[in-house]
Design a protein around this motif. Structure first.
Motif, PDB file in Angstrom:
ATOM      1  N   ASP A 401      34.972  39.655  35.098  1.00  0.00           N
ATOM      2  CA  ASP A 401      34.668  38.901  33.899  1.00  0.00           C
ATOM      3  C   ASP A 401      34.066  37.579  34.393  1.00  0.00           C
ATOM      4  N   GLN A 402      32.750  37.413  34.196  1.00  0.00           N
ATOM      5  CA  GLN A 402      32.048  36.266  34.806  1.00  0.00           C
ATOM      6  C   GLN A 402      32.645  34.926  34.378  1.00  0.00           C
ATOM      7  N   GLU A 403      33.248  34.883  33.186  1.00  0.00           N
ATOM      8  CA  GLU A 403      33.790  33.615  32.708  1.00  0.00           C
ATOM      9  C   GLU A 403      35.023  33.164  33.491  1.00  0.00           C
ATOM     10  N   GLN A 404      35.742  34.126  34.061  1.00  0.00           N
ATOM     11  CA  GLN A 404      36.984  33.773  34.749  1.00  0.00           C
ATOM     12  C   GLN A 404      36.896  33.893  36.266  1.00  0.00           C
ATOM     13  N   PHE A 405      36.035  34.774  36.730  1.00  0.00           N
ATOM     14  CA  PHE A 405      36.010  35.094  38.156  1.00  0.00           C
ATOM     15  C   PHE A 405      35.375  33.971  38.976  1.00  0.00           C
ATOM     16  N   THR A 406      36.014  33.633  40.115  1.00  0.00           N
ATOM     17  CA  THR A 406      35.458  32.613  41.001  1.00  0.00           C
ATOM     18  C   THR A 406      35.578  33.093  42.447  1.00  0.00           C
ATOM     19  N   GLU A 407      34.909  32.388  43.342  1.00  0.00           N
ATOM     20  CA  GLU A 407      35.001  32.705  44.772  1.00  0.00           C
ATOM     21  C   GLU A 407      36.453  32.589  45.254  1.00  0.00           C
ATOM     22  N   GLN A 408      37.172  31.622  44.643  1.00  0.00           N
ATOM     23  CA  GLN A 408      38.553  31.428  45.063  1.00  0.00           C
ATOM     24  C   GLN A 408      39.421  32.645  44.714  1.00  0.00           C
ATOM     25  N   ILE A 409      39.137  33.218  43.536  1.00  0.00           N
ATOM     26  CA  ILE A 409      39.881  34.414  43.137  1.00  0.00           C
ATOM     27  C   ILE A 409      39.557  35.570  44.084  1.00  0.00           C
ATOM     28  N   LYS A 410      38.290  35.629  44.498  1.00  0.00           N
ATOM     29  CA  LYS A 410      37.892  36.664  45.448  1.00  0.00           C
ATOM     30  C   LYS A 410      38.700  36.536  46.746  1.00  0.00           C
ATOM     31  N   SER A 411      38.898  35.294  47.197  1.00  0.00           N
ATOM     32  CA  SER A 411      39.647  35.157  48.451  1.00  0.00           C
ATOM     33  C   SER A 411      41.136  35.466  48.267  1.00  0.00           C
ATOM     34  N   VAL A 412      41.674  35.206  47.067  1.00  0.00           N
ATOM     35  CA  VAL A 412      43.068  35.602  46.802  1.00  0.00           C
ATOM     36  C   VAL A 412      43.190  37.134  46.859  1.00  0.00           C
ATOM     37  N   PHE A 413      42.247  37.803  46.222  1.00  0.00           N
ATOM     38  CA  PHE A 413      42.224  39.270  46.196  1.00  0.00           C
ATOM     39  C   PHE A 413      42.152  39.816  47.626  1.00  0.00           C
ATOM     40  N   LEU A 414      41.256  39.232  48.414  1.00  0.00           N
ATOM     41  CA  LEU A 414      41.090  39.661  49.803  1.00  0.00           C
ATOM     42  C   LEU A 414      42.367  39.432  50.609  1.00  0.00           C
ATOM     43  N   LYS A 415      43.001  38.279  50.355  1.00  0.00           N
ATOM     44  CA  LYS A 415      44.231  37.981  51.094  1.00  0.00           C
ATOM     45  C   LYS A 415      45.336  38.971  50.724  1.00  0.00           C
ATOM     46  N   ASN A 416      45.421  39.291  49.422  1.00  0.00           N
ATOM     47  CA  ASN A 416      46.400  40.288  48.985  1.00  0.00           C
ATOM     48  C   ASN A 416      46.199  41.612  49.731  1.00  0.00           C
ATOM     49  N   TRP A 417      44.943  41.960  49.944  1.00  0.00           N
ATOM     50  CA  TRP A 417      44.650  43.199  50.696  1.00  0.00           C
ATOM     51  C   TRP A 417      45.042  43.057  52.158  1.00  0.00           C
ATOM     52  N   ARG A 418      44.700  41.899  52.760  1.00  0.00           N
ATOM     53  CA  ARG A 418      45.054  41.647  54.165  1.00  0.00           C
ATOM     54  C   ARG A 418      46.561  41.750  54.393  1.00  0.00           C
ATOM     55  N   ASP A 419      47.352  41.191  53.453  1.00  0.00           N
ATOM     56  CA  ASP A 419      48.807  41.266  53.572  1.00  0.00           C
ATOM     57  C   ASP A 419      49.264  42.720  53.699  1.00  0.00           C
ATOM     58  N   ARG A 420      48.518  43.619  53.096  1.00  0.00           N
ATOM     59  CA  ARG A 420      48.946  45.019  53.059  1.00  0.00           C
ATOM     60  C   ARG A 420      48.350  45.863  54.175  1.00  0.00           C
ATOM     61  N   VAL A 421      47.066  45.728  54.436  1.00  0.00           N
ATOM     62  CA  VAL A 421      46.447  46.608  55.449  1.00  0.00           C
ATOM     63  C   VAL A 421      46.465  46.009  56.849  1.00  0.00           C
ATOM     64  N   GLY A 422      46.790  44.716  56.978  1.00  0.00           N
ATOM     65  CA  GLY A 422      46.805  44.074  58.294  1.00  0.00           C
ATOM     66  C   GLY A 422      45.455  43.466  58.636  1.00  0.00           C
ATOM     67  N   GLN A 423      45.350  42.947  59.852  1.00  0.00           N
ATOM     68  CA  GLN A 423      44.145  42.193  60.236  1.00  0.00           C
ATOM     69  C   GLN A 423      43.024  43.083  60.774  1.00  0.00           C
ATOM     70  N   GLY A 424      43.368  44.284  61.233  1.00  0.00           N
ATOM     71  CA  GLY A 424      42.389  45.094  61.959  1.00  0.00           C
ATOM     72  C   GLY A 424      41.343  45.808  61.114  1.00  0.00           C
ATOM     73  N   MET A 425      41.654  46.077  59.863  1.00  0.00           N
ATOM     74  CA  MET A 425      40.735  46.913  59.076  1.00  0.00           C
ATOM     75  C   MET A 425      39.544  46.157  58.535  1.00  0.00           C
TER      76      MET A 425
END
Ligand SMILES: [Zn+2]
Length: 454
Positions: A401-425
């Motif tokens: 949703d362009q009105e709410q989405f920001t680069e910062q939210i993208k990095s939160v999403f990415l970090k949430n993934w990193r917490d789960r899959v680890g650093q190598g993937m």
């Protein structure tokens, strides 16, 4: 536990922080009204079907009145009784996401906010009143107490919380303990064949009375234990309560065999759906005191088997009226009564989410519950799909949703993934307008194309 401080302090202080955090959360859950509700639900266990239906009709009526009065979205809702519920509109996930600020009935600060990945990859925010929260926990605890559980009994919890640090993994300590409330939290982010030995040995050592949490994680531990010939002590675990994911017959057999106990299933989502509870006879009961359950065909005609559409009595901050929650169920013949004494109608089967997972060479399987939790704190992501075509890479397609989405939210999403899959993937993120659906028309949050290689 997102604080930097938590990562830095020694284990005993981390565990103290977890206890304090829980103490704060429990103050809301187990406040004044909680006891009142526990007494009520204990007394109501023996209600007749007619009594239950009456309570449901009354609460439905007050929910509609309340929503008309306080929710701008529902101000013109027709005044119908429960028997004419089909005259009200069905609320889709995307409607709930995009209209949530008009649907809410109170100032966010007054309520308890639950941010959820939902069950089909859509990011949602549901607001409970404090009273709602206490009622929900009382209902859940009333169910668990039928098998002896109370807060404070020794429990092993398999939740989606990221509690471990690099140091813990090096030390092969895949858990953290809240000694105050007697809960040991096992990480569900490290269910990897090379770590499972530590899980099994520690569970035998810790010897919990109850296991609660993601059944897919408990299953992998049970499978490993059986395959390595571990003998779990008999008469230790009194019951296992799965959360968030679908439990298949096969899963149940393996888990019950290894832990030498029974599993009692429940259906309720973080989105605040009404409850379905399993009884001592192994039957699932709709809890009519918690909401209205409709089972509908694709064209919204009522049916015995189809999509589940719920109206919840315990999400007054965000009223859920005829909400299409994205699961399917099959109802039992309504004229049947269970020998357990509970007169709530029965469900034959909950056909929940499809069993799929992401595989990380570093951390092992990441189950559907943990995948859906990657949406935590990511307003503006409408939904996503993760595709795995090779061992070391995942492709995540998501619409925003362009009105709410920001680069910062993208990095939160990415970090949430990193917490789960680890650093190598390798994680590739693709923003897209349209997400692919299956030939059947169903949407799948995870498409794992390398499952057969594992
Ligand atoms: Zn029953």
């Amino acid at each position: 536990m997102k604080d930097k401080l938590y990562r830095l302090v020694p284990v005993f202080l981390q565990e103290l922080m977890i206890s304090l955090f829980n103490y704060q959360a429990y103050k809301v859950r187990y406040g004044k009204k909680y006891k009142h509700y526990r007494k009520l639900f204990l007394k109501n266990r023996t209600l007749t079907r007619a009594d239950l239906v009456n309570i449901q009709a009354e609460r439905f009526h007050s929910l509609l009145n309340f929503s008309r009065a306080y929710s701008p979205y529902y101000k013109d809702l027709p005044n119908v009784g429960i028997s004419h519920i089909s005259q009200l509109p069905v609320l889709k996930k995307e409607d709930l996401r995009s209209h949530s600020s008009e649907i809410v009935t109170l100032d966010k600060k007054e309520g308890v906010i639950s941010k959820t990945g939902g069950t089909t990859g859509t990011s949602l925010e549901i607001i409970y009143t404090r009273d709602n929260m206490q009622e929900r926990f009382a209902m859940l605890d009333d169910f668990r107490s039928r098998f002896g559980y109370e807060l404070g009994k020794k429990t092993a919890w398999f939740s989606g919380k990221a509690l471990l640090t690099e140091r813990d993994i090096k030390n092969k300590q895949f858990w953290k303990t809240d000694r105050w409330h007697k809960v040991r939290y096992y990480s569900t982010f490290h269910i990897h064949p090379q770590f499972l030995d530590h899980y099994v040995k520690d569970l035998i050592r810790y010897s919990p009375e109850y296991l609660v949490g993601f059944p897919s994680s408990i299953l992998d531990i049970a499978k490993f234990g059986l395959s390595k010939g571990y003998e779990f002590p008999a008469d230790k675990v009194k019951a296992i309560f799965p959360t968030a994911e679908t439990v298949t017959l096969e899963m149940r057999e393996i888990i019950e065999k290894f832990f030498k106990t029974k599993m009692y299933n429940q259906y309720a989502s973080s989105e605040g759906a009404p409850f379905i509870f399993e009884c001592s006879e192994g039957h699932l009961h709709l809890e009519l005191q918690s909401g209205v359950f409709e089972v509908l065909e694709e064209d919204n005609r009522p049916s015995r088997s189809g999509k589940l559409v719920v109206t919840s009595f315990t999400t007054e901050g965000t009223p859920l009226i005829r909400y299409d929650i994205g699961d399917s169920i099959i109802l039992e013949d309504e004229s049947l009564y269970c020998s357990c004494g509970n007169e709530n109608p029965m469900v034959k089967e909950i056909l929940g989410r499809i069993d799929d997972f992401v595989y990380s060479p570093e951390n092992g399987k990441i189950n559907l519950g943990n995948v859906s939790n990657t949406l935590k704190d990511t307003q503006g992501i409408k939904n996503f799909q993760v595709v795995q075509n090779s061992l070391d890479t995942i492709d995540i397609y998501f619409s925003v949703d362009q009105e709410q989405f920001t680069e910062q939210i993208k990095s939160v999403f990415l970090k949430n993934w990193r917490d789960r899959v680890g650093q190598g993937m390798k994680i590739n993120l693709y923003i897209t307008d349209e997400l692919a659906v299956e030939k059947s028309g169903k949407f799948r949050m995870v498409k794992n194309n390398i499952k057969d290689l594992l």
